[in-house]
Write a protein that holds these residues in place. Structure first.
Motif, short mmCIF file in Angstrom:
data_model
loop_
_atom_site.label_atom_id
_atom_site.label_comp_id
_atom_site.label_asym_id
_atom_site.label_seq_id
_atom_site.Cartn_x
_atom_site.Cartn_y
_atom_site.Cartn_z
N ARG A 49 7.56 2.59 9.80
CA ARG A 49 7.04 2.61 8.44
C ARG A 49 7.18 4.01 7.85
O ARG A 49 7.09 5.00 8.57
CB ARG A 49 5.56 2.21 8.43
CG ARG A 49 5.31 0.79 8.91
CD ARG A 49 3.89 0.63 9.44
NE ARG A 49 3.62 -0.72 9.91
CZ ARG A 49 3.99 -1.22 11.09
NH1 ARG A 49 4.65 -0.44 11.95
NH2 ARG A 49 3.70 -2.46 11.43
N VAL A 50 7.38 4.05 6.54
CA VAL A 50 7.26 5.30 5.81
C VAL A 50 6.30 5.04 4.65
O VAL A 50 6.39 4.02 3.97
CB VAL A 50 8.63 5.83 5.32
CG1 VAL A 50 9.28 4.89 4.30
CG2 VAL A 50 8.49 7.23 4.75
N LYS B 11 16.14 7.05 3.53
CA LYS B 11 16.81 6.64 2.29
C LYS B 11 15.79 6.14 1.26
O LYS B 11 15.93 6.40 0.06
CB LYS B 11 17.83 5.54 2.58
CG LYS B 11 19.11 6.01 3.25
CD LYS B 11 20.04 4.81 3.46
CE LYS B 11 21.27 5.20 4.24
NZ LYS B 11 22.14 4.02 4.50
N ILE B 12 14.80 5.41 1.73
CA ILE B 12 13.76 4.91 0.82
C ILE B 12 13.01 6.08 0.20
O ILE B 12 12.79 6.12 -1.02
CB ILE B 12 12.80 3.98 1.58
CG1 ILE B 12 13.54 2.72 2.04
CG2 ILE B 12 11.60 3.61 0.70
CD1 ILE B 12 12.74 1.85 2.98
N ASN C 35 0.81 -1.24 0.00
CA ASN C 35 0.00 0.00 0.00
C ASN C 35 0.84 1.28 0.00
O ASN C 35 0.55 2.22 0.74
CB ASN C 35 -0.93 0.05 1.22
CG ASN C 35 -2.02 -0.98 1.18
OD1 ASN C 35 -2.29 -1.55 0.13
ND2 ASN C 35 -2.64 -1.23 2.32
N SER C 36 1.88 1.36 -0.81
CA SER C 36 2.78 2.51 -0.82
C SER C 36 3.51 2.69 0.51
O SER C 36 4.05 3.75 0.80
CB SER C 36 2.03 3.81 -1.16
OG SER C 36 1.38 3.70 -2.40
N THR C 37 3.49 1.64 1.33
CA THR C 37 4.10 1.66 2.66
C THR C 37 5.34 0.76 2.66
O THR C 37 5.31 -0.35 2.13
CB THR C 37 3.11 1.13 3.72
OG1 THR C 37 1.94 1.96 3.71
CG2 THR C 37 3.71 1.14 5.11
N TYR C 38 6.40 1.27 3.28
CA TYR C 38 7.62 0.48 3.47
C TYR C 38 7.78 0.23 4.96
O TYR C 38 7.98 1.16 5.74
CB TYR C 38 8.82 1.22 2.90
CG TYR C 38 8.72 1.45 1.41
CD1 TYR C 38 9.26 0.53 0.50
CD2 TYR C 38 8.03 2.55 0.90
CE1 TYR C 38 9.14 0.73 -0.87
CE2 TYR C 38 7.90 2.76 -0.47
CZ TYR C 38 8.47 1.84 -1.33
OH TYR C 38 8.33 2.03 -2.70
N TYR D 243 5.85 9.18 8.16
CA TYR D 243 6.47 8.19 9.05
C TYR D 243 5.46 7.78 10.11
O TYR D 243 4.76 8.62 10.68
CB TYR D 243 7.72 8.78 9.70
CG TYR D 243 8.82 9.08 8.72
CD1 TYR D 243 9.97 8.28 8.65
CD2 TYR D 243 8.72 10.16 7.83
CE1 TYR D 243 10.98 8.55 7.74
CE2 TYR D 243 9.73 10.42 6.91
CZ TYR D 243 10.85 9.62 6.87
OH TYR D 243 11.85 9.89 5.96
N ASP D 244 5.40 6.47 10.37
CA ASP D 244 4.34 5.98 11.26
C ASP D 244 4.85 4.81 12.09
O ASP D 244 5.64 3.99 11.62
CB ASP D 244 3.14 5.54 10.42
CG ASP D 244 1.93 5.15 11.27
OD1 ASP D 244 1.66 5.86 12.26
OD2 ASP D 244 1.27 4.16 10.94
N ARG D 245 4.37 4.76 13.34
CA ARG D 245 4.63 3.66 14.26
C ARG D 245 6.12 3.33 14.38
O ARG D 245 6.55 2.20 14.24
CB ARG D 245 3.83 2.42 13.84
CG ARG D 245 2.34 2.59 14.09
CD ARG D 245 1.58 1.30 13.88
NE ARG D 245 1.35 1.03 12.47
CZ ARG D 245 0.68 -0.03 12.01
NH1 ARG D 245 0.19 -0.91 12.86
NH2 ARG D 245 0.51 -0.21 10.72
#
Length: 224
Positions: free
Chosen positions: A139-140, A173-174, A120-123, A149-151
Motif C-alpha cells: 500500500r501507499v 508511479k501512483i 482512505n487516501s490509500t492505494y 508505504y505500508d505492508r
C-alpha cells in the motif's frame, strides 16, 4: 545514519499507517502520539520521535500487556532505562527516499496480474497469481507531501521473482502521478536491503517494546 526526523514527518507517517489499516488517527500524547489499535495483541501504540523523559515515565507507568511503545532510538539506548517486564522487539528501520527510485528493468511475469483498490487516501496494490492467490501486495498512502508505504510483502511461494521490486515501482508511479516525491516507510531487517538497493536511505533505528501477555514464562517471546 542517524538523520534527524522532524516531528511533522513522524506524525504524517503515523497518520498514513492508521489510514492504511483503517484505524483511528493518532492523537497527541505529551511529546509523542497515541493510536488506539484495538487488537488482542496490540491494544494501543505510543510513538515518540525522540527518546526522552515522557517515554521513560510512560514505560514505568504501564503494567498491562500488549501496549506497544515505539521510539526513534536504538535498543542500546533503551536497555538500562526500562523496567524488566518490557521486551524489546525485532529491530525496525525508518527509511526515506526523497527522489525517484533507482531504475531497474521490471516486468510482470506471465501468469500474474495486478489489482488496485483505493480507500482512505490509500492505494492497495495486489499481484495475483494464476491460482488466484495473492503473490505480493502493498500500500501507499498519500498524506500531504508524503507517500507512506505500508505492508509490503511477498508470499513465500512467489519470492525471488522481482515482485516486490515491481510492486514498489507501481506504488511509486501512483505517488508521482499525484505530485508526491517524498517517500517514507518503516522496514524490517529482511526488507531493508531491498529498499537500500532501490535508493532508499536509512534515517534512524526504530525500536519497539511491549509487555507480552499469557502465562508465566512467556516473556521470552518477541512479538512484532
Amino acid at each position: 545514519m542517524p538523520k534527524n526526523l522532524s516531528e511533522g514527518t513522524i506524525k504524517k507517517w503515523l497518520q498514513g499507517w492508521c489510514l492504511s489499516r483503517e484505524l483511528p488517527l493518532p492523537i497527541r500524547y505529551k511529546s509523542g502520539f497515541k493510536v488506539d489499535v484495538g487488537h488482542e495483541k496490540q491494544k494501543s501504540r505510543y510513538v515518540f520521535p525522540t527518546l526522552n523523559q515522557d517515554f521513560i515515565d510512560l514505560a514505568r507507568t504501564i503494567d498491562e500487556p500488549w501496549v506497544f511503545l515505539k521510539v526513534c532510538a536504538s535498543p542500546a539506548e533503551l536497555k538500562n532505562l526500562l523496567p524488566p517486564q518490557w521486551i524489546i522487539q525485532p529491530q525496525g528501520y525508518m527509511m526515506a527516499c526523497l527522489h525517484t527510485m533507482l531504475e531497474r528493468p521490471a516486468r510482470l511475469n506471465p501468469g500474474y496480474r495486478m489489482e488496485l483498490v483505493e480507500y482512505n487516501s490509500t492505494y492497495h496494490l495486489r499481484i495475483i497469481a494464476q491460482d488466484e492467490s495473492v503473490a505480493a501486495e502493498g500500500r501507499v498512502v498519500l498524506v500531504d507531501f508524503l507517500a507512506v508505504y505500508d505492508r509490503i510483502s511477498t508470499h513465500v511461494n512467489h519470492r525471488r521473482k522481482g515482485l516486490a521490486t515491481l510492486l514498489l515501482y507501481e506504488l511509486e508511479k501512483i505517488a508521482l502521478s499525484k505530485g508526491v516525491t517524498q517517500n517514507f516507510l518503516v522496514s524490517t531487517e529482511e526488507g531493508k536491503l531491498l529498499y537500500q538497493s532501490l535508493g532508499w536511505d536509512l534515517c534512524c533505528l526504530y525500536t519497539s517494546i511491549v509487555i507480552p501477555g499469557g502465562v508465566k514464562g512467556e516473556h521470552n517471546l518477541t512479538i512484532g
